[in-house]
Design an enzyme around this catalytic site. Structure first.
Site, PDB file in Angstrom:
ATOM      1  N   ASN A 170       0.762  -0.996  -0.197  1.00 27.35           N
ATOM      2  CA  ASN A 170      -0.082  -0.382  -0.122  1.00 27.35           C
ATOM      3  C   ASN A 170       0.949   1.357   0.128  1.00 27.35           C
ATOM      4  O   ASN A 170       1.393   1.620   1.190  1.00 27.35           O
ATOM      5  CB  ASN A 170      -1.149   0.123   1.375  1.00 27.35           C
ATOM      6  CG  ASN A 170      -1.954   1.087   1.372  1.00 27.35           C
ATOM      7  OD1 ASN A 170      -1.509   1.984   0.341  1.00 27.35           O
ATOM      8  ND2 ASN A 170      -2.323   1.570   2.676  1.00 27.35           N
ATOM      9  N   LYS A 182      -0.208   4.032  -0.434  1.00 29.63           N
ATOM     10  CA  LYS A 182      -1.240   5.031   0.001  1.00 29.63           C
ATOM     11  C   LYS A 182      -0.307   6.775  -0.824  1.00 29.63           C
ATOM     12  O   LYS A 182       0.237   6.117  -2.213  1.00 29.63           O
ATOM     13  CB  LYS A 182       0.185   5.531   1.517  1.00 29.63           C
ATOM     14  CG  LYS A 182      -0.254   4.180   2.517  1.00 29.63           C
ATOM     15  CD  LYS A 182       0.090   4.944   4.043  1.00 29.63           C
ATOM     16  CE  LYS A 182       0.759   3.580   4.522  1.00 29.63           C
ATOM     17  NZ  LYS A 182       0.044   3.373   6.162  1.00 29.63           N
ATOM     18  N   HIS A 232     -10.111   1.315   4.078  1.00 22.74           N
ATOM     19  CA  HIS A 232      -8.692   1.403   5.852  1.00 22.74           C
ATOM     20  C   HIS A 232      -8.523   2.641   6.308  1.00 22.74           C
ATOM     21  O   HIS A 232      -9.405   3.231   6.071  1.00 22.74           O
ATOM     22  CB  HIS A 232      -7.476   2.313   4.038  1.00 22.74           C
ATOM     23  CG  HIS A 232      -5.841   1.828   4.484  1.00 22.74           C
ATOM     24  ND1 HIS A 232      -5.888   2.630   5.511  1.00 22.74           N
ATOM     25  CD2 HIS A 232      -4.966   1.267   4.619  1.00 22.74           C
ATOM     26  CE1 HIS A 232      -4.609   2.399   5.839  1.00 22.74           C
ATOM     27  NE2 HIS A 232      -3.954   1.214   5.789  1.00 22.74           N
ATOM     28  N   GLU A 261      -7.132   4.717   7.925  1.00 23.92           N
ATOM     29  CA  GLU A 261      -6.516   5.816   7.381  1.00 23.92           C
ATOM     30  C   GLU A 261      -7.946   6.942   6.578  1.00 23.92           C
ATOM     31  O   GLU A 261      -8.127   7.506   7.022  1.00 23.92           O
ATOM     32  CB  GLU A 261      -5.008   6.256   6.188  1.00 23.92           C
ATOM     33  CG  GLU A 261      -4.155   6.080   7.544  1.00 23.92           C
ATOM     34  CD  GLU A 261      -2.927   5.650   6.624  1.00 23.92           C
ATOM     35  OE1 GLU A 261      -2.858   5.352   5.799  1.00 23.92           O
ATOM     36  OE2 GLU A 261      -1.887   4.715   7.386  1.00 23.92           O
ATOM     37  N   GLU A 303      -6.089  -4.984   9.832  1.00 21.84           N
ATOM     38  CA  GLU A 303      -4.841  -4.748  10.338  1.00 21.84           C
ATOM     39  C   GLU A 303      -5.233  -3.907  12.249  1.00 21.84           C
ATOM     40  O   GLU A 303      -5.982  -2.556  11.816  1.00 21.84           O
ATOM     41  CB  GLU A 303      -4.918  -3.180   9.112  1.00 21.84           C
ATOM     42  CG  GLU A 303      -4.421  -3.896   7.672  1.00 21.84           C
ATOM     43  CD  GLU A 303      -3.583  -2.873   7.193  1.00 21.84           C
ATOM     44  OE1 GLU A 303      -2.808  -2.653   6.864  1.00 21.84           O
ATOM     45  OE2 GLU A 303      -4.433  -2.064   6.830  1.00 21.84           O
ATOM     46  N   GLY A 362       2.031   1.729  10.950  1.00 22.08           N
ATOM     47  CA  GLY A 362       3.362   2.845  11.428  1.00 22.08           C
ATOM     48  C   GLY A 362       3.871   3.589  11.576  1.00 22.08           C
ATOM     49  O   GLY A 362       4.535   4.408  11.875  1.00 22.08           O
ATOM     50  N   SER A 375       2.864  -1.915  10.077  1.00 18.44           N
ATOM     51  CA  SER A 375       4.357  -2.678  10.469  1.00 18.44           C
ATOM     52  C   SER A 375       4.081  -3.677   9.924  1.00 18.44           C
ATOM     53  O   SER A 375       6.128  -4.639  11.102  1.00 18.44           O
ATOM     54  CB  SER A 375       4.630  -2.395  11.789  1.00 18.44           C
ATOM     55  OG  SER A 375       3.879  -0.375  11.877  1.00 18.44           O
TER      56      SER A 375
END
Ligand code: PEP
Length: 252
Positions: free
Chosen positions: A10, A12, A96, A98, A168, A174, A213
């Site tokens: 991904n 991003k 996702h 985010e 996730e 991250g 991660s």
């Protein structure tokens, strides 16, 4: 039941067209013989066409990172499934964390996006996962149940096995903090069990990925978990050496 692992990078909001083309040019020769896995990259909208064109005939699949559920209309700034399939994009990441946290994406809208993407012929990676607070309060399973049941509710049972679900944990994205093998396996198995509540056969087929991660030094342990069918990789997918090391760590 053997499921081919999927390793998806991904990217991003990283990569101009030129940078994206450079990255795939380095990646393609490195994955030419990686037949033990499916490999995908989830690319910014503006670079999709270029990456699709430069990967034609290769093993690399190209995914978008979001999509609107309507095929067209007055939705300024949005991109639809037919716009993605027109340029031969293979799939799309939906939900996702985010997008959920920063852009207000809800389970209700994902309920529309997932079948819209599938009807258009796109492979869906539906992301689910709990916050740190939810884990600490013992709410992980409740959260996952809600996200998986709502997100997949309008997918007909005979197509359920085609979906990819990425577990996730938000606290691991991250942050450099990874779920332990036990935490990851419990959650991955729970996601599969939720699919099994609707169809045992689909649960055997559905691929459940771990994301958060994942790096070359922890990938082998995570990818070997019984219910882990691959990884959704953020930061490490921007570095071709690290991404290839993760692909190499997938069980053969
Ligand atoms: C992600 O964004 O889906 C992700 C897993 O990111 P990272 O690997 O950087 O934690």
């Amino acid at each position: 039941m053997s499921r081919t692992p999927l390793i998806a990078g991904n990217w991003k909001m990283n990569g101009t067209i030129a940078e994206s083309e450079d990255r795939v040019a380095s990646l393609l020769p490195r994955i030419a013989t990686a037949e033990h896995v499916d490999v995908a990259v989830c690319v910014p909208f503006t670079a999709l066409q270029a990456v699709v064109d430069s990967t034609r005939g290769s093993r690399l699949e190209v995914f978008a990172q979001n999509m609107h559920h309507e095929p067209s209309g007055a939705f300024t700034g949005e991109i639809s499934a037919p716009m993605l399939t027109e340029i031969d994009v293979h799939g799309v990441v939906l939900g996702h964390s985010e997008r959920r946290q920063l852009f207000g994406e809800t389970d209700k809208v994902l309920q529309l996006k997932v079948p819209a993407a599938m009807d258009a012929g796109l492979t869906v990676i539906l992301c689910v996962g709990e916050t740190e607070d939810e884990r600490e309060n013992g709410d992980t399973e409740r959260r996952l149940r809600h996200q998986v049941q709502e997100g997949l509710e309008k997918v007909p049972v005979e197509r359920l096995g085609e979906v990819v679900v990425a577990y996730e944990p938000i606290w691991a994205i991250g942050t450099g903090q990874t779920a332990t093998a036990e935490q990851a396996q419990d959650a991955l198995a729970f996601v599969r069990a939720l699919v099994a509540d609707r169809s045992k056969e689909a649960a055997e087929h559905v691929r459940v990925l771990y994301g958060g991660s994942m790096k070359p030094d922890n990938a082998a342990e995570l990818l070997a978990l019984p219910d882990c069918d691959g990884g959704l990789i953020g930061g490490a997918s921007l570095d071709v050496e690290q991404f290839v090391a993760i692909i190499d760590a997938a069980p053969r």
